[in-house]
Design an enzyme around this catalytic site. Sequence first.
Site, PDB file in Angstrom:
ATOM      1  N   LYS A   1       0.831  -1.206   0.000  1.00 54.26           N
ATOM      2  CA  LYS A   1       0.000   0.000   0.000  1.00 54.26           C
ATOM      3  C   LYS A   1       0.864   1.255   0.000  1.00 54.26           C
ATOM      4  O   LYS A   1       0.678   2.176  -0.793  1.00 54.26           O
ATOM      5  CB  LYS A   1      -0.862  -0.050   1.268  1.00 54.26           C
ATOM      6  CG  LYS A   1      -2.027   0.892   1.308  1.00 54.26           C
ATOM      7  CD  LYS A   1      -2.722   0.835   2.667  1.00 54.26           C
ATOM      8  CE  LYS A   1      -3.317  -0.521   2.986  1.00 54.26           C
ATOM      9  NZ  LYS A   1      -4.189  -0.466   4.198  1.00 54.26           N
TER      10      LYS A   1
ATOM     11  N   LYS B   1       1.998  -3.862  11.084  1.00 56.28           N
ATOM     12  CA  LYS B   1       0.641  -3.878  11.636  1.00 56.28           C
ATOM     13  C   LYS B   1       0.686  -4.396  13.054  1.00 56.28           C
ATOM     14  O   LYS B   1       1.564  -5.190  13.406  1.00 56.28           O
ATOM     15  CB  LYS B   1      -0.253  -4.805  10.798  1.00 56.28           C
ATOM     16  CG  LYS B   1      -1.726  -4.511  10.958  1.00 56.28           C
ATOM     17  CD  LYS B   1      -2.116  -3.293  10.153  1.00 56.28           C
ATOM     18  CE  LYS B   1      -3.579  -3.068  10.091  1.00 56.28           C
ATOM     19  NZ  LYS B   1      -3.902  -2.217   8.932  1.00 56.28           N
TER      20      LYS B   1
HETATM   21  N1  GLU Z   1      -4.785   1.226   9.552  1.00 53.68           N
HETATM   22  C1  GLU Z   1      -4.772   1.996   8.346  1.00 53.68           C
HETATM   23  C2  GLU Z   1      -4.527   1.097   7.149  1.00 53.68           C
HETATM   24  O1  GLU Z   1      -4.834  -0.068   7.146  1.00 53.68           O
HETATM   25  C3  GLU Z   1      -3.869   3.209   8.431  1.00 53.68           C
HETATM   26  C4  GLU Z   1      -2.428   2.945   8.669  1.00 53.68           C
HETATM   27  C5  GLU Z   1      -1.601   4.196   8.951  1.00 53.68           C
HETATM   28  O2  GLU Z   1      -2.147   5.289   8.880  1.00 53.68           O
HETATM   29  O3  GLU Z   1      -0.425   4.033   9.251  1.00 53.68           O
HETATM   30  O4  GLU Z   1      -4.096   1.546   6.122  1.00 53.68           O
END
Ligand code: GLU
Length: 474
Positions: free
Chosen positions: A97, A109
Amino acid sequence: MASDPTASSFYQTVNAYFDRAAALTDYPAGLLEQIKVCNAVYAVQFPLRRQDGSIEVIAGWRVQHSHHRLPVKGGIRYAPEVNEDEVKALAALMTYKCAIVDVPFGGAKGGVRIDTKKYTTQELEQITRRYTAELIKKNFIGPGVDVPAPDYGTGPREMAWIYDTYSAFNPGAIDAMACVTGKPVTQGGIRGRVEATGRGVYYGLREACAQREDLAPLGLTPGLEGKRVVVQGLGNVGYHSAKFCQEAGCVIVALSERDGAVYNPAGLDVDAVVRHQRETGSIRDFPGAKTIVPTNLALELPCDILIPAALENQITAENAPRIQARIVAEAANGPTTAAAERILRERGVLIIPDVYLNAGGVTVSYFEWVKNLSHVRFGRVGKRFEESAFDRLLSAVERATGRAFPEAERRRIVRGPDEIDLVNSGLEETMITAYHQIRECWKRDPRVPDLRTAAFLVALRKVATTYLELGIFP
Ligand code: GLU
């Protein structure tokens, strides 16, 4: 959730997507393996003294998927189903991502296996602070190391506790604020972060729906106006995705929550449904709408666009044949299983993949991190200067034409950007640019079957380039 006999684990699914893209490259096998694996996995169990005096052991994880860029970045999830496989899958998705939207972080994560509804606010604070302390002990948090953010079950309040705990352990650390993003604005957060993922979903969907030649085979006309939309999940991401789509002229025909869904082919007002939910404790029986139970039947309702915005594995081989949407816009992480994806692709459904579509959250997190490290709010330095430059320009035009601008128009034109304007413009630019990158990869290479493979391929190439430029691989 419908059961899927062919289902593999979430992490296996993400890796299968990676392999599909990797097969289209000629990078050395070792490099591909290094990109694919989780670089560090930390599992922790710690005690919580509950308010009734009993002790409970809480399980948590933090997975750092890729150290090719530091810090690593990704949210922390609080849910009863959290497990190591899920956190690994979500961490891997974060790497891809970030690469897709050119956010210069590796992926990570976190997860804590709790049902937030079963704990008091005080207990949740204790859990969050203790989990943070465990991360600190192992150097799994810090502005240049690993920067958590909100995810399912967490929000600005938890991020404030994390920041406060981190700064208590690191007195005087001038960049401590950048140890976590998604903080409340009063605690170093950035305007626009709360709605960023939903806003990004809207920008991505708008861009996808602007491509006439992609929509024609779906039997759809370009543009969001009048499109019938079903949204699964009314949490932060679902609510904001639905709200921005409604504002853009979509007809929100159904909204679903854990305990049921509401359906009205003539359209629902998102805020009115949320108000009803708050007042009655449930989304069900919203006046003028049909209540749908079990809630997952909402996925199969007639619509043009389905936005799953809850958890993973919602669209499975079991329900995929009955999905009526022509576009599945993955606002959640991993909502479509690999088997379901095959079925949807055969049925000509366009899937806008999670790794691209929900990247708005981490994009604005990146802006927050930059703001924290620079110790200045976006817009603060340049706003007045830009206003006076525009003012001088307008005055010159007035002098040259002999005509004065009406006061309201003058004010609108000379207005310099505030933080929220810059955040939204940076997010819009990011989502549009990234969409065209992955779309081009899909359209140009006949071996690339869909947008997801294209997104993984784009991500993989960017991560591989970083590794190759580091000189680790020949
Ligand atoms: N938890 C969000 C995601 O899955 C945001 C992660 C972030 O802002 O670091 O993209």
